[in-house]
Design a protein around this motif. Structure first.
Motif, PDB file in Angstrom:
ATOM      1  N   UNK A 205      84.624   0.935  10.200  1.00 32.63           N
ATOM      2  CA  UNK A 205      85.904   0.766   9.524  1.00 32.63           C
ATOM      3  C   UNK A 205      86.050   1.729   8.349  1.00 32.63           C
ATOM      4  N   UNK A 206      84.963   1.961   7.612  1.00 30.14           N
ATOM      5  CA  UNK A 206      85.035   2.866   6.461  1.00 30.14           C
ATOM      6  C   UNK A 206      85.097   4.324   6.880  1.00 30.14           C
ATOM      7  N   UNK A 207      84.911   4.562   8.166  1.00 30.15           N
ATOM      8  CA  UNK A 207      85.065   5.916   8.691  1.00 30.15           C
ATOM      9  C   UNK A 207      86.297   6.039   9.573  1.00 30.15           C
ATOM     10  N   UNK A 208      87.273   5.166   9.319  1.00 32.58           N
ATOM     11  CA  UNK A 208      88.598   5.331   9.912  1.00 32.58           C
ATOM     12  C   UNK A 208      88.856   4.604  11.206  1.00 32.58           C
ATOM     13  N   UNK A 275      87.572  -7.647   3.265  1.00 37.38           N
ATOM     14  CA  UNK A 275      88.088  -6.625   2.355  1.00 37.38           C
ATOM     15  C   UNK A 275      88.396  -5.320   3.074  1.00 37.38           C
ATOM     16  N   UNK A 276      87.900  -5.173   4.297  1.00 35.15           N
ATOM     17  CA  UNK A 276      88.122  -3.943   5.062  1.00 35.15           C
ATOM     18  C   UNK A 276      89.396  -4.074   5.894  1.00 35.15           C
ATOM     19  N   UNK A 277      90.416  -3.337   5.522  1.00 37.11           N
ATOM     20  CA  UNK A 277      91.686  -3.418   6.239  1.00 37.11           C
ATOM     21  C   UNK A 277      91.615  -2.962   7.679  1.00 37.11           C
ATOM     22  N   UNK A 597      89.905   6.484   5.267  1.00 39.40           N
ATOM     23  CA  UNK A 597      90.728   5.350   5.724  1.00 39.40           C
ATOM     24  C   UNK A 597      91.284   5.493   7.134  1.00 39.40           C
ATOM     25  N   UNK A 598      91.454   6.739   7.586  1.00 37.95           N
ATOM     26  CA  UNK A 598      91.977   6.952   8.938  1.00 37.95           C
ATOM     27  C   UNK A 598      91.098   7.947   9.673  1.00 37.95           C
ATOM     28  N   UNK A 603      88.478  13.343  10.546  1.00 35.48           N
ATOM     29  CA  UNK A 603      88.482  14.599  11.305  1.00 35.48           C
ATOM     30  C   UNK A 603      88.568  15.792  10.367  1.00 35.48           C
ATOM     31  N   UNK A 604      89.405  15.711   9.345  1.00 40.62           N
ATOM     32  CA  UNK A 604      89.507  16.797   8.383  1.00 40.62           C
ATOM     33  C   UNK A 604      88.198  16.998   7.630  1.00 40.62           C
TER      34      UNK A 604
END
Length: 613
Positions: A205-208, A275-277, A597-598, A603-604
């Protein structure tokens, strides 16, 4: 109408015309459970969750609900249950209970019948049409159990004793849709909410990644929850990769194993996940089926253990963090299992001294133990070595293993309370007169089931020799710790020992650790399946060091990062090793609180890192 009302109201077939009427009430959907436990650990064996009267010898009282009848008249009543002590080879009737409809007892006591899960005929009862009350009343406090209640006014009608999960006739009577509800489409579906599942879900989740986290129980933590109370072990020595960061956010602070419930931080684990959206959490959901597209998993179906609703979660990637390897097995993954001599299941327990005498009932089904048949529980608790099931099948015999552990503990406590040198040890305190059994895990802490084979099967020889792998990542620091029956205490039950001993190969240096390769964390033949937990690709001997929870949590952190790379690169877990190992190492270098977040932002970041290198 809500699903719960649908379950409790059930389905009335042609009642206004006086046709046959059938009503099914799932016990787990009773609106008030009282102190009955919802037991979900044996769904794969007997087809359903059930209510368990786990009162440690004190009746837990009533679970109550309502149902409706379209017709009045005479109804035949059936209850699906099992005589669990008889099933365990002991005198029958340990867990007895009674069924009440509109406050009146129906038939005889239940739980003292068949030694297998079956429908017991309770008898016939005259009922008026409309809403009726129903109650299940525990009589013994010794783990009586009930799956469901069935009523019908049709003559010679008997429910089918089908151990499939939600067979068609149950689904129809409960008014459930034939097709599962769509729970959503995700980047990654994680099945199992123990340390491996937590590490995987949070890291991904923290990696998008958009993540579904599915757990069959009502709390997270697996063996490290307040229901089982195994403290998290495995050290965090200096490493190139800060994989421990995330684990430290949710790990327990228990000072012993077992310890009081609050030391295991159930609420903390839930808070970190919520807490992780990017995480959608499904508690009380048992993943029981997979949809396949060729060799890959396309979706998993989850049974809501309270309402019987089925939900479908789809994704290009899946992680089996169940410990048992349920999802891998259903997907046809290559697995291996020791035929005999596996490490077993522990059901730990605690006791204390009160101010007043407390009685404990002595029962015929208990083992006749003396003080020589078990180790005295120091520091007021029975520890990890209350362990059984070494040569029994770790899936097919799972309920029997748990139940035998319960029998062993109750029998030992009976010896302490009601006889032998323990009860007479301190005359001033009247022996153990004031001692009370305060907690006994009804959910077993299993060490070994089956291993999901990856591109590397880690061996004891690899670990002892210090074999290096290019994809080395998670540091395991626990010794190669294997459990065997303790023959000193086997005389009380030589065919089914319940006390273990540990044999340690201390080749692993705890200050340095041994680095497990990433290729142990995915299936070699189901292309989109990861693993994180005690079911990873290791031999029986190597499992002795990799199975502790802090280490398992770090496995999950790596898997979550690898899943994010798969999502960015549209690749498989194997291709992460073959084509994108530098990207994985880059992500493993990032601190645990680092967030993309995404997937687009990840990727960037990977592109920038590639240019910089």
């Amino acid at each position: 109408m809500t699903i719960r009302k649908t379950v409790l109201t059930a389905l009335v077939l042609g009642s206004s015309l006086g046709f046959a009427e059938q009503v099914l009430v799932e016990a787990e959907s009773l609106s008030e459970r009282g102190n009955w436990k919802l037991d979900t650990q044996f769904i794969e064996l007997m087809g359903s969750p059930y209510l368990l009267a786990h009162g440690l010898g004190e009746p837990v009282g009533e679970a109550t609900g309502k149902f409706s009848l379209g017709d009045g008249g005479e109804y035949q009543v059936w209850v699906r249950t099992v005589d669990w002590s008889e099933q365990s080879g002991r005198a029958g009737g340990a867990g007895q209970f009674e069924l009440l409809i509109d406050g009146k007892k129906v038939g005889e006591n239940l739980g003292a019948g068949e030694p297998t899960w079956n429908w017991e005929s309770v008898g016939k009862v005259n009922l008026e049409e409309g809403e009726r009350t129903i109650a299940v009343n525990d009589l013994t406090g010794f783990d009586g159990r009930i799956d469901a209640i069935y009523l019908t006014n049709e003559k010679d009608s008997e429910p089918t004793n089908d151990s499939a999960i939600l067979p068609e006739w149950r689904r129809e009577l409960l008014g459930l849709d034939e097709e599962p509800t769509e729970a959503g489409k995700f980047d990654l579906v994680v099945v199992g909410g123990g340390y491996g599942g937590l590490g995987t879900a949070i890291s991904a989740a923290r990696n998008g990644c958009q993540v579904a986290l599915i757990e069959s129980r009502e709390m997270l933590g697996g063996n490290g929850s307040s229901e089982i109370r195994v403290w998290a072990k495995g050290d965090f020595p200096p490493s190139d990769y800060p994989l421990a960061d995330i684990v430290k956010e949710f790990m327990d602070e228990a000072k012993a194993s077992p310890a009081p419930a609050e030391e295991f931080g159930d609420a903390k684990k839930a808070a970190v996940v919520k807490a992780e959206g990017n995480i959608t959490l499904f508690l009380n959901q048992h993943a029981f089926a997979v949809e396949m597209e060729g060799e890959e998993i396309a979706a998993v179906h989850g049974l809501d253990t309270q309402t019987s609703e089925v939900r479908c979660s789809s994704a290009p990637l899946f992680a089996d963090c169940t410990g048992h390897g349920w999802i891998a097995d259903k997907a046809g993954a290559d697995t291996q299992m020791e035929e005999k001599g596996r490490m077993g299941m522990s059901n730990m327990w605690m006791w204390g001294n009160g101010k007043e005498p407390v009685a404990f009932p002595q029962k015929d089904w208990m083992l006749e133990l003396t003080e020589k048949d078990f180790p005295f529980p120091v520091r007021f608790h029975g520890q990890w070595f209350w362990e059984g099931g070494f040569d029994q099948h770790p899936i097919q015999d799972l309920e029997k293993i748990r139940d035998w552990n319960l029998i062993a503990v109750y029998s030992a406590w009976n010896a302490m309370k009601n006889g032998g040198a323990y009860a007479k040890r301190d005359p001033k305190k009247k022996g153990f007169a004031n001692a009370e059994l305060s907690w006994l895990a009804h959910i077993g802490g299993t060490r070994e089931t089956q291993q999901v084979l990856g591109d590397v099967i880690l061996t004891e020889e690899d670990i002892v020799s210090g074999k290096e792998f290019p994809d080395a990542c998670v540091l395991t620091t626990w010794s190669i710790d294997l459990h065997y029956p303790n023959q000193t205490y086997a005389k009380g039950a030589p065919e089914n020992p319940y006390i273990s001993r540990a044999v340690h190969n201390r080749a692993v240096d705890r200050k340095i650790g041994y680095a497990i390769p990433y290729r142990c964390f995915y299936s070699r033949n189901v292309p989109n399946l990861f693993t994180a937990g005690r079911n990873i690709s290791v031999t029986h001997e190597a499992l002795g060091t990799t199975r502790v929870m802090n280490t398992i949590g770090m496995m999950g952190v790596v898997v979550g990062k690898a899943a994010a790379i798969c999502t960015v690169k549209d690749s498989t877990p194997r291709e992460v090793y073959e084509d994108y190992l530098p990207e994985l190492k880059f992500l493993m270098l990032q601190p645990g609180d680092n967030r993309y977040p995404t997937i687009e932002e990840l990727e960037k970041a990977l592109e920038a890192a590639d240019k910089a290198s």
